[in-house]
Design a protein around this motif. Structure first.
Motif, short mmCIF file in Angstrom:
data_model
loop_
_atom_site.label_atom_id
_atom_site.label_comp_id
_atom_site.label_asym_id
_atom_site.label_seq_id
_atom_site.Cartn_x
_atom_site.Cartn_y
_atom_site.Cartn_z
N PRO A 1 0.71 -1.15 0.08
CA PRO A 1 0.09 -0.05 -0.07
C PRO A 1 0.92 1.31 0.19
O PRO A 1 1.89 1.30 0.52
CB PRO A 1 -0.64 -0.08 1.41
CG PRO A 1 0.31 -0.80 2.38
CD PRO A 1 0.75 -1.96 1.23
N GLU A 2 0.26 2.38 -0.43
CA GLU A 2 1.24 3.61 -0.37
C GLU A 2 0.84 4.13 1.01
O GLU A 2 2.01 4.80 1.43
CB GLU A 2 0.36 4.47 -1.13
CG GLU A 2 0.87 4.35 -2.58
CD GLU A 2 0.36 5.46 -3.56
OE1 GLU A 2 0.07 6.54 -3.30
OE2 GLU A 2 -0.02 5.03 -4.90
N THR A 3 0.03 3.78 1.63
CA THR A 3 -0.21 4.36 3.14
C THR A 3 -1.01 3.11 4.14
O THR A 3 -1.77 2.24 3.41
CB THR A 3 -1.14 5.55 3.19
OG1 THR A 3 -2.72 5.21 2.77
CG2 THR A 3 -0.80 6.78 2.64
N ILE A 4 -0.52 3.14 5.20
CA ILE A 4 -0.97 2.28 6.19
C ILE A 4 -1.07 2.47 7.65
O ILE A 4 -0.31 3.55 8.11
CB ILE A 4 -0.16 0.90 6.24
CG1 ILE A 4 -0.78 -0.33 6.83
CG2 ILE A 4 1.33 1.35 6.89
CD1 ILE A 4 -0.08 -1.78 6.79
N GLY B 1 9.16 1.95 2.32
CA GLY B 1 8.59 3.01 1.47
C GLY B 1 7.14 3.51 1.64
O GLY B 1 6.56 4.15 1.05
N VAL B 2 6.45 2.71 2.65
CA VAL B 2 5.14 2.85 2.90
C VAL B 2 5.03 3.96 3.91
O VAL B 2 5.61 4.11 4.98
CB VAL B 2 4.44 1.46 3.37
CG1 VAL B 2 3.05 1.87 3.68
CG2 VAL B 2 4.73 0.27 2.51
N THR C 1 -10.79 12.01 11.33
CA THR C 1 -10.82 11.02 10.11
C THR C 1 -10.05 11.14 9.46
O THR C 1 -9.53 12.38 8.68
CB THR C 1 -12.42 11.12 9.50
OG1 THR C 1 -13.35 11.20 10.48
CG2 THR C 1 -12.81 10.25 8.74
N THR C 2 -9.44 9.81 9.03
CA THR C 2 -8.05 9.86 8.00
C THR C 2 -8.30 8.43 7.14
O THR C 2 -8.96 7.56 7.71
CB THR C 2 -6.89 9.57 8.80
OG1 THR C 2 -6.96 10.45 10.08
CG2 THR C 2 -5.68 10.08 7.99
N THR C 3 -8.02 8.63 5.85
CA THR C 3 -8.04 7.64 5.02
C THR C 3 -6.95 6.83 4.67
O THR C 3 -5.78 7.57 4.48
CB THR C 3 -8.80 8.24 3.70
OG1 THR C 3 -9.99 8.96 4.10
CG2 THR C 3 -9.05 6.90 2.64
#
Length: 451
Positions: free
Chosen positions: A167-170, A190-191, A250-252
């Protein structure tokens, strides 16, 4: 009564396989059932793949460091598919090693779930029943998820090795060693990594000075560590997950991973029905010899929720064989177990934390923090920590705590000295190995704190 087997082991992880093999070598007729992959949590979805991921993630700075040392090397990109392919091949190889260990020692194996039907009978998933003089429960544990709306959208440590792409973000939820290790791994790969922990500081139960340094270094490396923060709910948002936290924010994220604890695998095994006592957390209750309330049934490893570490499960399995098959009653020794936590930076620890020791008796604390030569030369600001907690009265080293590259390797050897009851003066009499990081363990002359 004539039994089919002397021993029937349920579970093909480190503890069960070791007990089964050694019992068979003692001449026992042994069978083992495993519903998933041989090797268990550690080999298939824990320590081994995790450590390989740690190695992979630590190469992130290798090119820059090499340049600092004069090498004309250019940074490249990490290819998850290449790594994952090699990882799967290695896990397949290790699983075959475990299968062969059993086969070569004459242990009969059943690749299916087994449950306990009575004190001497095991029922396999296909309905077949087998009898045994002794039954050993070595079924391990599993990751649990928080009981919040949308929890099914989260993954656990079991799933992390099987992602199609990184994933790009976790968001990693939890503050224990599993959460903190994977935060370092994914950040290194690199995430963009965020970690929530509901308490005041990660790595609860470890030495405060140690965990504070690790937390600050993790933040320094780019992990967005948010303590006193927990998840309220998860919600699907396209192909992402929307997270509401206890601060009302709230964050995605692309992925959310729960590393919020583990539970013993005792569900549906028929244990309470036959009289095996189950504890508050679902663990099998055993005595000092790993025996349950049913004399013919024993349990080792994470299912007993004593010390949930692979080498401990193996020790418990060996002690079980000594007790039951060699007529030599043996208690597994759970005192002064050296442990490594593969956070970045790595922790090695044995014995009492400063806080635990101080609550017990008057102590002296020897501690030093510095920039190691290799990283310092490369222009990195990383710090390492060497720490001894010493009894004022007996002079014994009650605890040794190391935060440094290779801390796990160092603590194995320091663990021998601490287990033997070495005093601070024993450490002082040992000549330093120079230039190393670990020499500081034997060169600290004055306590930084007493109390």
């Amino acid at each position: 009564m004539e039994f089919d087997y002397d021993l029937f082991v349920i579970g093909g992880g480190s503890g069960g396989v070791r007990a089964g093999r050694v019992a068979a070598q003692e001449g026992a007729k042994v069978a083992l059932a495993e519903e998933d992959r041989y090797g268990g949590t550690c080999v298939i979805r824990g320590c081994v793949p995790k450590k390989l991921m740690v190695f992979a993630s630590e190469f992130a700075h290798a090119a820059e460091d090499a340049q600092a040392y004069g090498w004309d090397i250019q940074p490249g990109a990490f290819d998850w598919d290449v790594f994952r392919g090699k990882l799967y091949a290695e896990l397949d190889r290790l699983e075959n090693v475990y299968r062969n260990i059993l086969g070569n020692n004459g242990v009969e194996t059943f690749d299916q779930r087994a449950k306990v039907a009575d004190a001497h009978t095991v029922e396999l998933a296909d309905g077949t029943r087998k009898t045994a003089k002794h039954i050993l429960l070595a079924v391990g544990g599993r990751p649990t998820k928080l009981d919040v709306p949308g929890a099914e959208l989260a993954i656990t440590s079991n799933d992390i090795f099987h992602l199609d792409k990184l994933p790009e973000t976790i968001l990693i939820v939890g503050g224990g060693y599993i959460a903190s290790e994977f935060a370092g791994i994914l950040n290194g790969l690199g995430v963009k990594t965020t970690q929530f922990y509901r308490g005041a500081q990660i790595l609860r139960g470890f030495d405060d000075e140690t965990r504070n340094l690790v937390a600050s270094e993790m933040i320094e490396k780019g992990i967005d560590l948010q303590v006193n923060t927990n998840v309220v709910s998860l919600e699907q948002d396209g192909d992402k997950v929307k997270v509401l936290d206890t601060n009302g924010t709230t964050t995605t994220f692309d992925k959310v991973m729960f590393a919020t604890g583990r539970a013993p695998n005792t569900d549906g095994l028929g244990l309470t029905e036959v009289g095996v006592e189950i504890g508050r957390k679902g663990e099998v209750v055993v005595d000092d010899y790993s025996q349950t309330a049913v004399p013919s049934i024993y349990a080792v490893g994470d299912v007993t929720d004593r010390v949930n570490l692979t080498p401990v499960a193996i020790r418990e399995g060996m002690a079980f064989v000594e007790t039951v098959f060699k007529g030599n009653p043996t208690k597994p020794d759970h005192e002064l177990i050296p442990t490594a936590i593969f956070t970045q930076p790595e922790i090695g620890t044995v014995g009492l934390s400063e806080e635990e020791a101080r609550a017990q008796e008057p102590i002296e604390v020897y501690s030093t923090s510095f920039k190691p030569m290799q990283q310092s030369f490369a222009g990195r600001s990383e710090k390492v920590l060497m720490k001894l907690v010493v009894s004022q009265k007996t002079r014994k080293v009650l605890g040794c705590h190391i935060v440094a590259p290779g801390a796990g390797e160092m603590i194995q050897l320091a663990g021998i000295a601490v287990k033997m009851g070495a005093t601070k003066e024993d450490f002082d009499r040992t000549v330093a190995v120079h230039p190393t990081m670990s020499e500081e363990i034997v060169t600290m002359k004055s306590p930084v704190r007493t109390g």
